[in-house]
Design a protein around this motif. Sequence first.
Motif, mmCIF file in Angstrom:
data_model
loop_
_atom_site.group_PDB
_atom_site.id
_atom_site.type_symbol
_atom_site.label_atom_id
_atom_site.label_comp_id
_atom_site.label_asym_id
_atom_site.label_seq_id
_atom_site.Cartn_x
_atom_site.Cartn_y
_atom_site.Cartn_z
ATOM 1 N N GLY A 17 0.813 -1.212 0.000
ATOM 2 C CA GLY A 17 0.000 0.000 0.000
ATOM 3 C C GLY A 17 0.845 1.259 0.000
ATOM 4 N N GLU A 18 1.876 1.294 0.844
ATOM 5 C CA GLU A 18 2.733 2.486 0.914
ATOM 6 C C GLU A 18 3.559 2.651 -0.356
ATOM 7 O OE1 GLU A 18 4.142 3.560 5.219
ATOM 8 O OE2 GLU A 18 4.250 1.372 4.978
ATOM 9 N N MET A 23 4.406 5.488 -5.518
ATOM 10 C CA MET A 23 4.443 5.420 -6.983
ATOM 11 C C MET A 23 3.452 6.403 -7.600
ATOM 12 S SD MET A 23 4.847 1.326 -7.593
ATOM 13 C CE MET A 23 5.151 1.374 -9.341
ATOM 14 N N LYS A 24 2.242 6.394 -7.097
ATOM 15 C CA LYS A 24 1.217 7.272 -7.664
ATOM 16 C C LYS A 24 1.548 8.746 -7.438
ATOM 17 C CE LYS A 24 -2.553 3.976 -7.749
ATOM 18 N NZ LYS A 24 -3.880 3.605 -7.301
ATOM 19 N N LEU A 36 2.630 7.640 -16.812
ATOM 20 C CA LEU A 36 1.847 8.711 -16.211
ATOM 21 C C LEU A 36 0.837 8.100 -15.245
ATOM 22 C CD1 LEU A 36 1.236 10.870 -19.409
ATOM 23 C CD2 LEU A 36 2.973 11.190 -17.634
ATOM 24 N N SER A 37 0.417 8.859 -14.258
ATOM 25 C CA SER A 37 -0.480 8.324 -13.228
ATOM 26 C C SER A 37 -1.780 7.789 -13.821
ATOM 27 C CB SER A 37 -0.759 9.375 -12.148
ATOM 28 O OG SER A 37 -1.255 10.552 -12.727
ATOM 29 N N GLU A 38 -2.293 8.423 -14.874
ATOM 30 C CA GLU A 38 -3.545 7.944 -15.461
ATOM 31 C C GLU A 38 -3.363 6.615 -16.210
ATOM 32 O OE1 GLU A 38 -2.036 11.226 -18.319
ATOM 33 O OE2 GLU A 38 -2.231 11.021 -16.166
ATOM 34 N N ILE A 95 11.179 8.094 -4.242
ATOM 35 C CA ILE A 95 11.239 8.640 -2.881
ATOM 36 C C ILE A 95 10.150 9.696 -2.756
ATOM 37 C CG2 ILE A 95 12.658 9.939 -1.227
ATOM 38 C CD1 ILE A 95 15.113 8.729 -2.724
ATOM 39 N N ARG A 96 9.459 9.678 -1.606
ATOM 40 C CA ARG A 96 8.440 10.700 -1.355
ATOM 41 C C ARG A 96 9.046 12.092 -1.545
ATOM 42 N NH1 ARG A 96 3.906 8.729 1.181
ATOM 43 N NH2 ARG A 96 4.146 6.700 2.208
#
Length: 172
Positions: A17-18, A23-24, A36-38, A95-96
Amino acid sequence: MKTDKCILRTGKLGDAGEILEIMKSVMDEHEFLITLSEEYDLTTQQQREWIGNFLQNERETIIVAEIHGEVVGWISFHSPDRKRMAHTGAFGMMIRKECRNMGIGKLLVQALLDWAEANPFIEKVCLGVFSTNHRAIALYKRMGFVEEGRKVNEFKLNENEYADDILMYKFV
């Protein structure tokens, strides 16, 4: 957050989940990723399966960086199934955003290189990086990676802007 509080460990199924969230969020930045996120629609269960595949293959790994029990970044290494390429592999890292410029990327890459050096099968660690990702390129060069090729205008960023895919490697 400080990197002295950063724990590196092998990823586990429970991190799905994290990892998916990271990633998103990185994909939402639309800066240095092919996908791309979509275009990305994996579920947490599919992400677990993705992690499981790394954990089941002795030539692959996934390493996470954790601060105060929270996954803040990860690096994964994938090695091809073909016998003539089984001594190689490529990595990806995320990385965040709020945890960048703290040395976590360097810690993750070094942990991966240490793992690869100890792995009896891996001889060459590879990566591809957007030519516009100057900070990442500088990090990889500092860590001994060498450019071995370039795919010119591989990524179309917008109507009139392109980025090359810089291919880098390091023997371990």
